[in-house]
Design a protein around this motif. Sequence first.
Motif, PDB file in Angstrom:
ATOM      1  N   ALA A   1     -19.852  61.550 -56.909  1.00 40.62           N
ATOM      2  CA  ALA A   1     -20.574  60.759 -57.903  1.00 40.62           C
ATOM      3  C   ALA A   1     -21.046  59.428 -57.321  1.00 40.62           C
ATOM      4  CB  ALA A   1     -19.666  60.503 -59.092  1.00 40.62           C
ATOM      5  N   PRO A   2     -22.297  59.055 -57.608  1.00 32.68           N
ATOM      6  CA  PRO A   2     -22.765  57.757 -57.117  1.00 32.68           C
ATOM      7  C   PRO A   2     -21.969  56.645 -57.769  1.00 32.68           C
ATOM      8  CG  PRO A   2     -24.343  58.721 -58.634  1.00 32.68           C
ATOM      9  CD  PRO A   2     -23.280  59.741 -58.403  1.00 32.68           C
ATOM     10  N   ARG A   3     -21.588  55.676 -56.978  1.00 38.09           N
ATOM     11  CA  ARG A   3     -20.839  54.548 -57.517  1.00 38.09           C
ATOM     12  C   ARG A   3     -21.715  53.308 -57.410  1.00 38.09           C
ATOM     13  NH1 ARG A   3     -15.485  55.582 -57.851  1.00 38.09           N
ATOM     14  NH2 ARG A   3     -15.132  53.357 -58.032  1.00 38.09           N
ATOM     15  N   THR A   4     -21.258  52.234 -58.023  1.00 38.46           N
ATOM     16  CA  THR A   4     -22.005  50.988 -57.942  1.00 38.46           C
ATOM     17  C   THR A   4     -22.068  50.545 -56.495  1.00 38.46           C
ATOM     18  OG1 THR A   4     -20.977  50.493 -60.030  1.00 38.46           O
ATOM     19  CG2 THR A   4     -22.171  48.700 -58.963  1.00 38.46           C
ATOM     20  N   ALA A   5     -23.244  50.165 -56.054  1.00 37.29           N
ATOM     21  CA  ALA A   5     -23.423  49.759 -54.660  1.00 37.29           C
ATOM     22  C   ALA A   5     -22.412  48.678 -54.294  1.00 37.29           C
ATOM     23  CB  ALA A   5     -24.833  49.236 -54.456  1.00 37.29           C
ATOM     24  N   ALA A   6     -21.922  48.792 -53.080  1.00 43.16           N
ATOM     25  CA  ALA A   6     -20.907  47.851 -52.597  1.00 43.16           C
ATOM     26  C   ALA A   6     -21.409  46.409 -52.687  1.00 43.16           C
ATOM     27  CB  ALA A   6     -20.527  48.210 -51.170  1.00 43.16           C
ATOM     28  N   THR A   7     -22.685  46.210 -52.449  1.00 43.97           N
ATOM     29  CA  THR A   7     -23.229  44.839 -52.484  1.00 43.97           C
ATOM     30  C   THR A   7     -23.105  44.242 -53.889  1.00 43.97           C
ATOM     31  OG1 THR A   7     -25.373  45.852 -52.812  1.00 43.97           O
ATOM     32  CG2 THR A   7     -24.896  45.062 -50.598  1.00 43.97           C
ATOM     33  N   HIS A   8     -23.291  45.065 -54.907  1.00 40.70           N
ATOM     34  CA  HIS A   8     -23.122  44.573 -56.281  1.00 40.70           C
ATOM     35  C   HIS A   8     -21.653  44.237 -56.552  1.00 40.70           C
ATOM     36  CE1 HIS A   8     -27.151  45.134 -57.662  1.00 40.70           C
ATOM     37  NE2 HIS A   8     -27.137  46.442 -57.630  1.00 40.70           N
ATOM     38  N   ARG A   9     -20.752  45.135 -56.131  1.00 38.72           N
ATOM     39  CA  ARG A   9     -19.330  44.907 -56.402  1.00 38.72           C
ATOM     40  C   ARG A   9     -18.850  43.644 -55.683  1.00 38.72           C
ATOM     41  NH1 ARG A   9     -16.485  48.428 -54.213  1.00 38.72           N
ATOM     42  NH2 ARG A   9     -17.999  49.790 -53.182  1.00 38.72           N
ATOM     43  N   LEU A  10     -19.351  43.464 -54.485  1.00 37.15           N
ATOM     44  CA  LEU A  10     -19.007  42.263 -53.709  1.00 37.15           C
ATOM     45  C   LEU A  10     -19.501  41.002 -54.411  1.00 37.15           C
ATOM     46  CD1 LEU A  10     -17.999  41.094 -50.938  1.00 37.15           C
ATOM     47  CD2 LEU A  10     -20.330  41.416 -50.103  1.00 37.15           C
ATOM     48  N   GLU A  11     -20.722  41.048 -54.871  1.00 36.46           N
ATOM     49  CA  GLU A  11     -21.314  39.881 -55.529  1.00 36.46           C
ATOM     50  C   GLU A  11     -20.598  39.563 -56.853  1.00 36.46           C
ATOM     51  OE1 GLU A  11     -23.285  37.750 -54.236  1.00 36.46           O
ATOM     52  OE2 GLU A  11     -23.505  36.557 -56.067  1.00 36.46           O
ATOM     53  N   MET A  12     -20.182  40.605 -57.558  1.00 32.11           N
ATOM     54  CA  MET A  12     -19.445  40.363 -58.815  1.00 32.11           C
ATOM     55  C   MET A  12     -18.104  39.686 -58.528  1.00 32.11           C
ATOM     56  SD  MET A  12     -20.346  43.591 -61.310  1.00 32.11           S
ATOM     57  CE  MET A  12     -20.165  44.969 -60.169  1.00 32.11           C
ATOM     58  N   VAL A  13     -17.441  40.111 -57.451  1.00 32.90           N
ATOM     59  CA  VAL A  13     -16.178  39.456 -57.077  1.00 32.90           C
ATOM     60  C   VAL A  13     -16.459  38.000 -56.727  1.00 32.90           C
ATOM     61  CG1 VAL A  13     -14.299  39.369 -55.385  1.00 32.90           C
ATOM     62  CG2 VAL A  13     -15.032  41.582 -56.316  1.00 32.90           C
ATOM     63  N   ARG A  14     -17.504  37.779 -55.931  1.00 33.44           N
ATOM     64  CA  ARG A  14     -17.870  36.402 -55.542  1.00 33.44           C
ATOM     65  C   ARG A  14     -18.015  35.505 -56.756  1.00 33.44           C
ATOM     66  NH1 ARG A  14     -21.755  37.725 -51.054  1.00 33.44           N
ATOM     67  NH2 ARG A  14     -20.360  37.427 -49.299  1.00 33.44           N
ATOM     68  N   ARG A  15     -18.761  35.997 -57.724  1.00 40.30           N
ATOM     69  CA  ARG A  15     -19.023  35.175 -58.913  1.00 40.30           C
ATOM     70  C   ARG A  15     -17.759  34.969 -59.735  1.00 40.30           C
ATOM     71  NH1 ARG A  15     -25.220  36.022 -60.717  1.00 40.30           N
ATOM     72  NH2 ARG A  15     -25.994  36.225 -58.592  1.00 40.30           N
ATOM     73  N   ALA A  16     -16.949  36.025 -59.821  1.00 38.49           N
ATOM     74  CA  ALA A  16     -15.733  35.936 -60.649  1.00 38.49           C
ATOM     75  C   ALA A  16     -14.746  34.913 -60.102  1.00 38.49           C
ATOM     76  CB  ALA A  16     -15.064  37.311 -60.744  1.00 38.49           C
ATOM     77  N   ILE A  17     -14.654  34.803 -58.784  1.00 34.65           N
ATOM     78  CA  ILE A  17     -13.627  33.927 -58.199  1.00 34.65           C
ATOM     79  C   ILE A  17     -14.150  32.536 -57.865  1.00 34.65           C
ATOM     80  CG2 ILE A  17     -12.374  35.905 -57.248  1.00 34.65           C
ATOM     81  CD1 ILE A  17     -13.350  34.994 -54.477  1.00 34.65           C
ATOM     82  N   ALA A  18     -15.456  32.340 -57.983  1.00 39.50           N
ATOM     83  CA  ALA A  18     -16.029  31.026 -57.669  1.00 39.50           C
ATOM     84  C   ALA A  18     -15.333  29.992 -58.538  1.00 39.50           C
ATOM     85  CB  ALA A  18     -17.529  31.024 -57.953  1.00 39.50           C
ATOM     86  N   GLY A  19     -14.965  28.884 -57.969  1.00 41.30           N
ATOM     87  CA  GLY A  19     -14.315  27.853 -58.779  1.00 41.30           C
ATOM     88  C   GLY A  19     -12.806  27.899 -58.690  1.00 41.30           C
ATOM     89  N   ASN A  20     -12.248  28.958 -58.134  1.00 42.44           N
ATOM     90  CA  ASN A  20     -10.800  28.978 -57.892  1.00 42.44           C
ATOM     91  C   ASN A  20     -10.578  28.736 -56.400  1.00 42.44           C
ATOM     92  OD1 ASN A  20      -8.096  29.565 -57.393  1.00 42.44           O
ATOM     93  ND2 ASN A  20      -8.017  31.072 -59.048  1.00 42.44           N
ATOM     94  N   PRO A  21     -10.114  27.524 -56.043  1.00 44.82           N
ATOM     95  CA  PRO A  21     -10.009  27.185 -54.622  1.00 44.82           C
ATOM     96  C   PRO A  21      -9.021  28.051 -53.859  1.00 44.82           C
ATOM     97  CG  PRO A  21      -9.013  25.471 -56.003  1.00 44.82           C
ATOM     98  CD  PRO A  21      -9.665  26.445 -56.932  1.00 44.82           C
ATOM     99  N   ARG A  22      -8.110  28.718 -54.592  1.00 46.72           N
ATOM    100  CA  ARG A  22      -7.111  29.551 -53.928  1.00 46.72           C
ATOM    101  C   ARG A  22      -7.624  30.967 -53.658  1.00 46.72           C
ATOM    102  NH1 ARG A  22      -1.114  28.892 -56.374  1.00 46.72           N
ATOM    103  NH2 ARG A  22      -2.233  29.347 -58.292  1.00 46.72           N
ATOM    104  N   PHE A  23      -8.736  31.333 -54.281  1.00 49.92           N
ATOM    105  CA  PHE A  23      -9.250  32.695 -54.137  1.00 49.92           C
ATOM    106  C   PHE A  23     -10.393  32.747 -53.127  1.00 49.92           C
ATOM    107  CE2 PHE A  23      -8.100  34.340 -58.717  1.00 49.92           C
ATOM    108  CZ  PHE A  23      -6.758  34.214 -58.404  1.00 49.92           C
ATOM    109  N   ALA A  24     -10.425  33.848 -52.355  1.00 47.51           N
ATOM    110  CA  ALA A  24     -11.515  34.066 -51.398  1.00 47.51           C
ATOM    111  C   ALA A  24     -11.874  35.545 -51.415  1.00 47.51           C
ATOM    112  CB  ALA A  24     -11.054  33.655 -50.001  1.00 47.51           C
TER     113      ALA A  24
END
Length: 211
Positions: A47-70
């Motif tokens: 089954a096609p899944r969400t492109a890795a680039t989208h999943r990566l970008e969603m993680v980026r946005r979700a953790i932005a602002g938490n200095p302990r998260f990367a």
Amino acid sequence: MQPIGIFGGTFDPIHFGHLRLAEEMAEGIGLSRVVFIPAGQPPHRGAPRTAATHRLEMVRRAIAGNPRFAVDAREVQSPRPSYTVDTLATLRAELGDEPPLWLLLGADAFLGLPSWHEWRQLFELAHLAVAARPGAQLMQSDAMPEVLKNEVSQRQVAAGSAGSVLLRQMTPLDISATAIRDTLARHGSARYLLPDVVLDYIHEHQLYLHT
Ligand code: ATP
């Protein structure tokens, strides 16, 4: 040396269950940072899944602002499927033997551990911190495969940079990416299950419109 958390997942999409797990583990164990590592495209799944680039970008946005998260894109950028054991080995090589590494897992993932590639090797590379998850019976020991029970009972003391297993409670959040995808596919509201910035990204890119 300050301990570092390593948190892998498909994050399809990332939600508050993931973020609370990382936050509570960071606080409880005293992690200096938590590195989120989205998995690359699983090659054998039809089954096609969400492109890795989208999943990566969603993680980026979700953790932005938490200095302990990367976030770390190594699995997403790899042309080959990434096994956790290989990812941990490369991280260990980069960081050296000294810093304690803590692989963060939800209970369901931990219960499936014996099917992972070279899973026993994981204990040589990192400590494991396992969070209870609604629906996955972790603390009821009869749900745990015998091989795991043995590892857990022998690995309760967190000393050194790898090799122990810690089972921890966290604020129970019965949130799953599957349920979010299903809700979005029927045009329901997924609000308050995941960060608004992630939901905005999903709508902007018209993700998860179909199951
Ligand atoms: P899916 O529904 O697509 O299987 P998921 O919500 O389980 O996705 P994953 O990206 O597969 O999310 O999970 C990454 C890690 O986070 C796993 O170790 C999983 O056990 C853990 N995890 C996910 N959601 C929760 C939650 N609500 N509570 C505790 N742990 C969780």
